[in-house]
Design a protein around this motif. Structure first.
Motif, short mmCIF file in Angstrom:
data_model
loop_
_atom_site.label_atom_id
_atom_site.label_comp_id
_atom_site.label_asym_id
_atom_site.label_seq_id
_atom_site.Cartn_x
_atom_site.Cartn_y
_atom_site.Cartn_z
N GLU A 216 3.73 0.88 1.65
CA GLU A 216 2.57 1.08 2.52
C GLU A 216 1.35 0.36 1.95
N GLY A 217 0.37 0.13 2.83
CA GLY A 217 -0.91 -0.39 2.39
C GLY A 217 -1.03 -1.89 2.33
N GLY B 49 6.61 3.39 -1.96
CA GLY B 49 5.38 3.27 -2.73
C GLY B 49 4.24 2.82 -1.85
N ARG B 50 3.15 2.45 -2.52
CA ARG B 50 1.94 2.07 -1.80
C ARG B 50 1.19 1.02 -2.60
N LEU B 51 0.54 0.10 -1.87
CA LEU B 51 -0.33 -0.89 -2.48
C LEU B 51 -1.77 -0.40 -2.34
N THR B 52 -2.47 -0.28 -3.45
CA THR B 52 -3.84 0.21 -3.43
C THR B 52 -4.79 -0.84 -3.98
N ASP B 53 -6.08 -0.61 -3.77
CA ASP B 53 -7.12 -1.52 -4.26
C ASP B 53 -6.85 -2.96 -3.80
N VAL B 54 -6.48 -3.10 -2.54
CA VAL B 54 -6.11 -4.41 -2.01
C VAL B 54 -7.35 -5.25 -1.75
N ASN C 298 7.18 -6.48 5.91
CA ASN C 298 7.64 -5.42 5.02
C ASN C 298 7.83 -5.93 3.60
N LEU C 299 7.47 -5.09 2.65
CA LEU C 299 7.77 -5.30 1.24
C LEU C 299 8.63 -4.13 0.79
N ARG C 300 9.77 -4.41 0.18
CA ARG C 300 10.70 -3.37 -0.21
C ARG C 300 11.06 -3.50 -1.69
N ASP D 259 -7.58 -17.01 18.44
CA ASP D 259 -6.16 -17.29 18.30
C ASP D 259 -5.88 -18.28 17.17
N THR D 260 -6.81 -18.48 16.27
CA THR D 260 -6.52 -19.28 15.09
C THR D 260 -5.85 -18.40 14.04
N ARG D 261 -5.25 -19.06 13.06
CA ARG D 261 -4.58 -18.33 11.98
C ARG D 261 -4.48 -19.21 10.75
N GLY D 262 -4.21 -18.60 9.63
CA GLY D 262 -4.09 -19.34 8.39
C GLY D 262 -3.47 -18.47 7.31
N ALA D 263 -3.05 -19.10 6.24
CA ALA D 263 -2.48 -18.35 5.12
C ALA D 263 -3.57 -17.68 4.32
N ALA D 264 -3.19 -16.59 3.64
CA ALA D 264 -4.10 -15.87 2.77
C ALA D 264 -3.31 -15.33 1.60
N VAL D 265 -4.01 -15.01 0.52
CA VAL D 265 -3.41 -14.37 -0.65
C VAL D 265 -4.21 -13.11 -0.94
N ALA D 266 -3.49 -12.00 -1.10
CA ALA D 266 -4.12 -10.73 -1.46
C ALA D 266 -3.46 -10.19 -2.72
N ARG D 267 -4.20 -9.37 -3.43
CA ARG D 267 -3.63 -8.69 -4.59
C ARG D 267 -3.95 -7.21 -4.49
N GLY D 268 -3.13 -6.40 -5.16
CA GLY D 268 -3.35 -4.97 -5.18
C GLY D 268 -2.49 -4.33 -6.25
N VAL D 269 -2.71 -3.06 -6.47
CA VAL D 269 -1.97 -2.30 -7.47
C VAL D 269 -0.79 -1.61 -6.79
N LEU D 270 0.40 -1.85 -7.31
CA LEU D 270 1.62 -1.28 -6.73
C LEU D 270 1.89 0.07 -7.38
N GLU D 271 1.86 1.12 -6.56
CA GLU D 271 2.16 2.47 -7.03
C GLU D 271 3.50 2.88 -6.43
N LEU D 272 4.52 2.97 -7.26
CA LEU D 272 5.87 3.22 -6.81
C LEU D 272 6.21 4.70 -6.87
N GLY D 273 6.97 5.16 -5.86
CA GLY D 273 7.46 6.53 -5.81
C GLY D 273 8.96 6.55 -5.69
N GLU D 274 9.52 7.72 -5.42
CA GLU D 274 10.96 7.86 -5.35
C GLU D 274 11.57 7.10 -4.18
#
Length: 380
Positions: A72-73, A129-134, A57-59, A111-126
């Motif tokens: 979301e997103g 919000g939502r992360l788009t263009d991820v 979760n991101l809050r 069952d392998t795993r690893g770290a990743a970095v993603a970026r996106g546009v944060l659209e905030l609401g009341e």
């Protein structure tokens, strides 16, 4: 140093730290909110915070403690062991483009795993919000079994380069393997590509065994174990704090193309009691500026630049997990030493400076409570 000795020394240090009453702290502590396994926080331009929870979760959180629904997103997070949603930072031009960066653990084949970095546009609401263009801009290579030592702290420097700490994934030797970006500090462009002036850009052309495959061009330094804190000082110097094995936590001054020696050297030993040669036995490797035995288990690092704590400008603060403390570090040129240790009575996961100079701290979740967000202000 044997495993038994390290464990006993850790207990002794814990008792000493715990003996200092919180009434003696040089700051007041105000609980603001509680979270489920919080991992990182960063401030938005309007003074609100983004807080990550390891479960995915991101809050958005106000300084009064109001908390949004999960954003979301977000990318799918592999939540187990030490893995989950990790760091969050703003793009240097966030005010114009709304872009944020997230680190996290992702699953792979078999069952392998690893770290990743993603970026996106944060659209905030009341209410959230939502992360788009991820888009995913970086991944640990290769993905491995097990779920520890992801590292994955993020930081932007003043020139707009993105720095990523990549843990050794408890696999030891990849930290010295130039065909892997595990156990490294990485310097990237904002889109995840490698800057042309990185130290190993031409290394791939010199290796006849790889034939054009490998992450050499993104590597800045190697030989790291589990780097969980990164911070730039006022001069633009990068400092990294990382967990050692049984003993030997390290604060390192990061220098272009240096090898910091793990697992060939460490001032700690393996957990099974096998000794690791100390740093002073191999002068060809860059030595840490500070080592801690007993360990402090550093989870984060920040360097203070504000005015609210006027005597602390330029000092560093490490979040201590097993030490349940904030560790205050002072620099002396290229050197540093521990100045003080503030007992917090809980595992400390992250520490961040607010625009007004106050300090904001995340507790790691404990069995008897949820991880709290704390505001630290100068004591009256």
């Amino acid at each position: 140093m044997t495993k038994r000795y390290a464990f006993l020394a850790f207990l002794a240090a814990l008792l000493v730290v715990s003996a200092h009453a919180q009434d003696d702290l040089p700051f007041s502590v105000e609980p603001i909110a509680s979270f489920d396994q919080p991992w990182a926080l960063t401030f938005l331009p309007d003074g609100r915070m983004l807080v990550t929870e390891k479960s995915g979760n991101l809050r958005v959180v106000t300084q009064e403690g109001s908390m949004s629904s999960p954003i979301e997103g977000l990318p799918d997070v592999d939540y187990r062991g030490q893995g989950g949603l990790g760091d969050v930072v703003l793009h240097p031009d966030y005010a114009d483009n709304g872009m944020i960066y997230l680190s996290y653990a992702e699953s792979g084949v078999g069952d392998t795993r690893g770290a990743a970095v993603a970026r996106g546009v944060l659209e905030l609401g009341e209410r959230g919000g939502r992360l788009t263009d991820v888009e995913v801009i970086w991944r640990q290579y290769p993905k491995v079994l097990d779920d520890g030592h992801y590292g994955h702290r993020l930081a932007f420097d003043d020139d707009g380069f993105l720095w990523v700490s990549s843990g050794d994934r408890q696999k030891f030797t990849p930290a010295q393997d130039m065909q892997s970006n595990i156990g490294k500090i990485l310097r990237l462009n904002e889109d995840g590509s490698a800057p042309e002036d990185n130290p190993f850009v031409n290394y791939i052309e010199q290796d006849p065994l790889v034939d054009g495959v490998g992450p050499y061009d993104e590597i800045w330094t190697l030989g790291h174990r589990n780097p969980l804190g990164m911070a730039f000082d006022a001069d633009g110097q990068l400092w990294v704090i990382e967990m050692g094995p049984a003993g030997g936590d390290e604060l390192n001054r990061i220098v272009r193309a240096e090898n910091y020696g793990y697992p060939l050297v460490s001032n700690g030993d393996h957990y099974d009691g096998r000794e690791i040669p100390d740093h002073d036995t191999r002068p060809e490797f860059a030595a840490p500026v500070i080592t801690w035995t007993p360990v402090i288990s550093p989870g984060d690092l920040m360097i203070y630049g504000g005015d609210l704590f006027e005597d602390w400008r330029g000092d560093a603060f490490a979040a201590g997990l097993s030490s349940q403390a904030i560790v205050h570090i002072r620099f002396d040129g290229d050197g540093a030493s521990e100045y003080a240790r503030y007992a917090m009575g809980a595992r400390i996961r992250a520490i961040e400076e607010a625009p007004d100079g106050s300090l904001w701290v995340l507790e790691d979740e404990r069995a008897d409570s949820r991880g709290r967000l704390l505001k630290l202000s100068p004591a009256d």
